[in-house]
Write an enzyme that holds these catalytic residues in place. Structure first.
Site, PDB file in Angstrom:
ATOM      1  N   GLU A   1      33.822  44.501  38.114  1.00  0.00           N
ATOM      2  CA  GLU A   1      34.788  44.610  39.221  1.00  0.00           C
ATOM      3  C   GLU A   1      36.189  44.203  38.775  1.00  0.00           C
ATOM      4  O   GLU A   1      37.184  44.771  39.230  1.00  0.00           O
ATOM      5  CB  GLU A   1      34.342  43.765  40.424  1.00  0.00           C
ATOM      6  CG  GLU A   1      32.940  44.071  40.950  1.00  0.00           C
ATOM      7  CD  GLU A   1      32.673  45.538  41.233  1.00  0.00           C
ATOM      8  OE1 GLU A   1      33.625  46.301  41.438  1.00  0.00           O
ATOM      9  OE2 GLU A   1      31.483  45.929  41.218  1.00  0.00           O
TER      10      GLU A   1
ATOM     11  N   GLU B   1      35.251  51.819  50.367  1.00  0.00           N
ATOM     12  CA  GLU B   1      34.907  52.890  49.446  1.00  0.00           C
ATOM     13  C   GLU B   1      33.572  53.503  49.868  1.00  0.00           C
ATOM     14  O   GLU B   1      32.663  52.745  50.232  1.00  0.00           O
ATOM     15  CB  GLU B   1      34.780  52.392  48.003  1.00  0.00           C
ATOM     16  CG  GLU B   1      34.710  53.567  47.028  1.00  0.00           C
ATOM     17  CD  GLU B   1      34.667  53.149  45.553  1.00  0.00           C
ATOM     18  OE1 GLU B   1      34.956  53.968  44.704  1.00  0.00           O
ATOM     19  OE2 GLU B   1      34.330  51.995  45.272  1.00  0.00           O
TER      20      GLU B   1
ATOM     21  N   GLY C   1      26.394  46.496  45.264  1.00  0.00           N
ATOM     22  CA  GLY C   1      26.288  45.227  44.545  1.00  0.00           C
ATOM     23  C   GLY C   1      27.585  44.442  44.692  1.00  0.00           C
ATOM     24  O   GLY C   1      27.579  43.233  44.905  1.00  0.00           O
ATOM     25  N   ALA C   2      28.704  45.152  44.560  1.00  0.00           N
ATOM     26  CA  ALA C   2      30.010  44.505  44.670  1.00  0.00           C
ATOM     27  C   ALA C   2      31.067  45.582  44.853  1.00  0.00           C
ATOM     28  O   ALA C   2      30.809  46.770  44.590  1.00  0.00           O
ATOM     29  CB  ALA C   2      30.310  43.698  43.415  1.00  0.00           C
ATOM     30  N   MET C   3      32.262  45.167  45.298  1.00  0.00           N
ATOM     31  CA  MET C   3      33.336  46.136  45.543  1.00  0.00           C
ATOM     32  C   MET C   3      34.665  45.555  45.089  1.00  0.00           C
ATOM     33  O   MET C   3      35.026  44.431  45.429  1.00  0.00           O
ATOM     34  CB  MET C   3      33.374  46.474  47.035  1.00  0.00           C
ATOM     35  CG  MET C   3      34.517  47.378  47.434  1.00  0.00           C
ATOM     36  SD  MET C   3      34.364  49.029  46.694  1.00  0.00           S
ATOM     37  CE  MET C   3      36.081  49.454  46.501  1.00  0.00           C
TER      38      MET C   3
ATOM     39  N   ASN D   1      37.858  45.633  45.710  1.00  0.00           N
ATOM     40  CA  ASN D   1      39.104  45.547  46.483  1.00  0.00           C
ATOM     41  C   ASN D   1      40.136  44.731  45.713  1.00  0.00           C
ATOM     42  O   ASN D   1      39.836  43.636  45.233  1.00  0.00           O
ATOM     43  CB  ASN D   1      38.845  44.869  47.824  1.00  0.00           C
ATOM     44  CG  ASN D   1      37.589  45.365  48.484  1.00  0.00           C
ATOM     45  OD1 ASN D   1      37.480  46.541  48.762  1.00  0.00           O
ATOM     46  ND2 ASN D   1      36.625  44.484  48.679  1.00  0.00           N
TER      47      ASN D   1
ATOM     48  N   GLU E   1      34.105  54.514  37.489  1.00  0.00           N
ATOM     49  CA  GLU E   1      32.804  53.856  37.368  1.00  0.00           C
ATOM     50  C   GLU E   1      32.233  53.912  35.960  1.00  0.00           C
ATOM     51  O   GLU E   1      31.627  52.947  35.491  1.00  0.00           O
ATOM     52  CB  GLU E   1      31.818  54.439  38.386  1.00  0.00           C
ATOM     53  CG  GLU E   1      32.252  54.239  39.845  1.00  0.00           C
ATOM     54  CD  GLU E   1      32.501  52.774  40.206  1.00  0.00           C
ATOM     55  OE1 GLU E   1      32.148  51.881  39.424  1.00  0.00           O
ATOM     56  OE2 GLU E   1      33.085  52.537  41.294  1.00  0.00           O
TER      57      GLU E   1
END
Ligand code: BES
Ligand code: ZN
Length: 865
Positions: A307, A134, A270-272, A274, A329
């Site tokens: 997430e 992303e 910070g985080a993703m 997936n 978001e």
């Protein structure tokens, strides 16, 4: 300013249905080999096919249909467009077909695409290969239609060294030695659901894990660095509670058989989210029972909650285009709080939302250089730049306002309808409104339109008149502008308004929607009672009360009969009005004095952050030390009440408050706090008495603000001994507190040295900008090292964060011009809006200081003798 780059979405004459990807990373040469087969349908006859591709060397392209192989007559990469075009000798026949591709890509060190990350196992250097796609970097790993609305299924096969862990979105269906090389394994994963390219992930490296199964049968694993698996326990507990919470809230089961959470040593965000393989920075996932602070735990809970929410909101139903990024978001940034409130009610997390998201969003959105939540974007630079407070925090705030307006039951019903209708597909903002409107029978679309399509928000001017036993409130709206004069722009929002009174501050006494410039309501309120709008600070607006109304509210701050979020809200609105020139800063400071006996952590956070802004404003003046004295006096009572030692029966919020108060007292030079910090640091550094994790950041900060080279070196020594990222980050963020220019220079050089990962450089530099000398030096540093920084971060949101923090604190027109000139000569497309926002902030400071500096000084003198 840089021109907007031309941009077109890809043609869909061919549409992909499935990608078969076989990838073999070379962890020594930092490359990977790719074999790819895209199953497509040719919808319209064409001889030209354009796909996304960046930094990929293609060695073979064959189009296969009806038993024929067609080879392109030309392959043309377009670097600026991030595409490759295949030109075929004749039209491709409509119907099903396959595109077979072979290529070599780069395992880069830029934390995007398929990239490498370094770590150590038993003192030995290792490299792992991980992905971050992303927004637009799947095209660095494989050739694809890299747009969120072009969904397909994926079959992944990874060829990896025999001892490594190999992960992807789905579960493994086959894992066997490679027939041609016994040192390698080929790992095949189950086919994914229909999904967007940006959510795909694969990882090859050394990891340990802890696992558990949720009440509804999903296998959850938290992957940690080798030998650190206990650091995954906390996140595992959160994830195992969170998945069923969302299953229930959305009324739709999580569709994959497993959910992995993994800590990656080098990670830009910070985080993703997936799908099925969520990646995290180490500090956003790992909790060390002995060395993690309360705020670190809270952060992990919020990030995991965020997430995992995306697994539905984003992954199952995806925004149609990045213009609607906020749907992902903003929504996840709202519901992460709902989830944490469910898992950890003792965090009182919704009150914290008010300072961390709501207030920060209002501050940014008051600028002329803000942007609407829904903003047309095309080129990747523009997409990166909208991962900002507007999409996240304003988005979350208006969802919160809407949730409050329609109520939880209808909200849940509407969400379920929306997710069910658009699952495995894409949606626009209007689609969400439509479902919520149906569920609630309220005019959701009409009310929400201006909040997402217009930038800014209203300020409501409130006056009241007593008529017998009734109170007539008159409320009028105009756009709130950060800089006076207020523009007088004719812009109206539909504002859901609630009112409370001193009769029962926790019960809404009246509700209405203000749709026009001005309206009056009559309430049943006798003389002598106070009236306040916006209970809980749920409405996305500022309120400007007449002085009689405000005066009537002050006693309820002092005796805490006003609920915490409302106390915070009053203080925050008044301070924002003062900053904008619509109220006096001295009045705002007077109101702050009413908070002397405040006990709420979050209220203090907001006050501390406003006083911090004021300190930055007057850092160059001869009265900045008067403000420091004022601040220590204001916080003294709380400091003395809490002391330095954790007491029996104390909870999470006491720990957070103690840490905040010590930091403020220490930074502002309160002798007891400084001395105590020095003493405790000495014992800590010499291993005599290790500081509890919650006290470390404030102690490090205090020691360095008042410290010398010896303290600085002691801190570096602690840094070098540590491998817990959280502890390293704490030290990195504190280092810049030093005041000596020689030491500041050392901090800045350290930020770029190989001791600091690229992901963390920004923290170190931000640390320096807290003092006036540091601010100057950081800005000079940014200019001196600009080519290197741009190369390191090649666009992306880290560069815009860096630009923001090194520029926005200045308070003179000369600086504004210097910054403007620099960025004219060195355009940074991914930070273009950020630069304009910084310039606006600087000019806002100039006007605030010239307007109010004198009065602030006189008042502080009168207070502090
Ligand atoms: N989707 C984002 C990750 C992301 C951020 C990708 C920027 C590309 C560019 C993820 O869901 C996210 O929002 N992460 C946040 C943490 C969250 C708790 C607010 C982050 O990375 O800061
Ligand atoms: Zn997110």
């Amino acid at each position: 300013m840089a021109e907007k780059k031309a941009f077109n979405r890809l043609a869909l004459d061919l549409v992909p249905e499935n990608y078969y990807l076989e990838l073999q990373p070379d962890l020594d040469a930092f490359t990977f080999n790719g074999k790819e087969v895209i199953t497509v349908v040719v919808k319209n006859e064409t001889s030209i096919v354009t796909l996304n591709s960046v930094d990929i060397k293609i060695s073979s392209v064959i189009f296969k249909a009806g038993g024929n192989d067609i080879i392109p007559s030309a392959i043309t990469p377009r670097v600026d467009d991030e595409t490759v075009t295949f030109e075929f000798p004749s039209n491709l026949p409509p119907g099903p077909a396959e595109i077979h591709l072979q290529y070599v890509g780069e395992l880069n060190d830029k934390m995007k695409g398929f990239y490498r990350s370094k770590y150590q196992v038993d003192g030995e250097d290792r490299v792992c290969a991980v992905t971050q796609f992303e927004a637009t970097d799947a095209r660095r790993a494989f050739i694809c239609w890299d747009e969120p609305a072009v969904k397909a299924t994926f079959d992944i096969k990874l060829i990896v060294p025999k001892s490594k862990v190999a992960l992807s979105n789905m579960n493994v269906i086959e894992d066997k030695a490679l027939s041609t090389d016994a040192n390698l394994r080929e790992v095949t994963f189950a086919r994914t659901p229909i999904m967007s390219t940006y959510l795909l992930a694969f990882i090859v490296g050394d990891f340990d894990y802890v696992e558990n199964t949720t009440s509804d049968g999903v296998l959850v694993r938290v992957y940690t660095p080798v030998n650190k698996k206990e650091q995954g326990d906390f996140a595992l507990q959160v994830a195992v509670k969170t998945l069923p919470f969302y299953n229930n809230y959305f009324g739709i089961a999580y569709p994959l058989p497993k959910m992995d959470l993994i800590a990656i040593p080098d990670f830009a965000a910070g985080a993703m989210e997936n799908w099925g393989l969520v990646t995290y920075r180490e500090t956003a996932l790992l909790i060390d029972p002995k060395n993690s602070s309360s705020s670190a735990k809270q952060w992990v809970a919020l990030v995991v909650g965020h997430e995992i929410a995306h697994q539905w909101f984003g992954n199952l139903v995806t925004m149609e285009w990045w213009t609607h990024l906020w749907l992902n978001e903003g929504f996840a940034s709202w519901i992460e709080y709902l989830c944490v409130d469910h898992c950890f009610p003792e965090y009182d997390i919704w009150t914290q939302f008010v300072t961390t998201d709501y207030t920060r969003a209002l501050n940014l959105d008051a600028l002329k250089n803000s942007h609407p939540i829904e903003v047309p974007v095309g080129h990747p630079d523009e997409i990166d730049e909208i991962f900002d407070l507007i999409s996240y925090s304003k988005g979350a705030s208006i969802i919160r306002m809407l949730h409050d307006y329609i109520g939880d039951d209808d909200f849940k019903t509407g969400l379920n309808q929306y997710l069910t209708k658009f699952k495995y597909s894409n949606a626009f903002t209007e689609d969400l409104w439509e479902s919520l409107e149906k569920a609630s029978s309220k005019p959701v679309g009409r009310i929400m339109n201006a909040w997402t399509k217009e930038m800014g928000f209203p300020v409501l001017k409130v006056t009241s008149k007593q008529e017998g036993s009734s109170r007539v409130l008159t409320v009028s709206q105009s756009k709130f502008n950060a800089i006076q004069p207020q523009s007088g722009e004719e812009k109206f929002w539909e504002v859901p308004i609630s009112v409370i009174t001193s009769d029962n501050p926790s019960k809404v006494a009246h509700k209405f929607v203000l749709s026009t410039a001005s309206d009056s309501v009559t309430l049943d309120v006798p003389e002598g009672k106070w009236v306040k709008l916006n209970p809980g600070a749920v409405g996305f607006y500022r309120a400007h009360y007449s002085s009689e109304m405000l005066d009537a509210l002050i006693p309820s701050i002092k005796d805490c009969s006003l609920p915490p979020r409302d106390r915070l809200n009053l203080e925050s609105d008044l301070f924002a009005l003062a900053k904008a020139g619509a109220a006096s800063t001295v009045d705002a400071l007077r109101v702050m004095e009413a908070f002397e006996s405040e006990t709420n952590y979050t209220v203090w956070c907001d006050i501390a952050s406003n006083l911090g802004a004021l300190a930055t404003l007057i850092a160059f003046t001869d009265y900045s030390t008067l403000l420091q004295t004022f601040v220590t006096k204001l916080f003294l009572k709380t400091y003395e009440r809490l002391g330095w030692e954790k007491k029996e029966g104390e909870g999470h919020l006491d720990a957070l408050l103690r840490s905040l108060v010590i930091r403020i007292m220490g930074r502002n030079g309160h002798p007891h706090a400084v001395e105590e910090a020095r003493k405790r640091f000495k014992d800590h550094a010499s291993n005599v008495n290790i500081l509890p994790a919650d006290l470390r950041a404030p102690v490090y900060n205090t020691v360095l603000v008042h410290g010398n080279e010896e303290d600085f070196n002691a801190m570096l020594e602690l840094f070098n001994k540590q491998d817990l990222h959280e502890e390293r980050e704490r030290i990195m963020r504190s280092l810049g507190a030093v005041k000596d220019p020689q030491l500041i220079k050392k901090v800045l050089d350290f930020a770029m040295s190989d001791k600091v990962r690229s992901q963390d450089t920004v923290f170190v530099i931000v640390g320096v900008t807290g003092s006036k000398t540091g601010r100057e030096m950081a800005w000079q540093f940014l200019q001196d090292r600009w080519p290197e920084l741009i190369e390191r971060y090649t666009g992306g949101f880290l560069i815009s964060r860096l630009v923001k923090c090194t520029t926005e604190g200045f308070v003179t027109e000369e600086k504004a011009q210097e910054i403007e000139t620099f960025f004219k000569e060195h355009p940074a497309p991914a930070a273009a809006r950020t630069v304009r926002q910084s310039l606006e902030n600087i000019r806002l400071h100039v006007s605030w200081l010239s307007r109010e500096g004198g009065a602030i000084k006189e008042w502080l003198k009168s207070k502090v003798y």
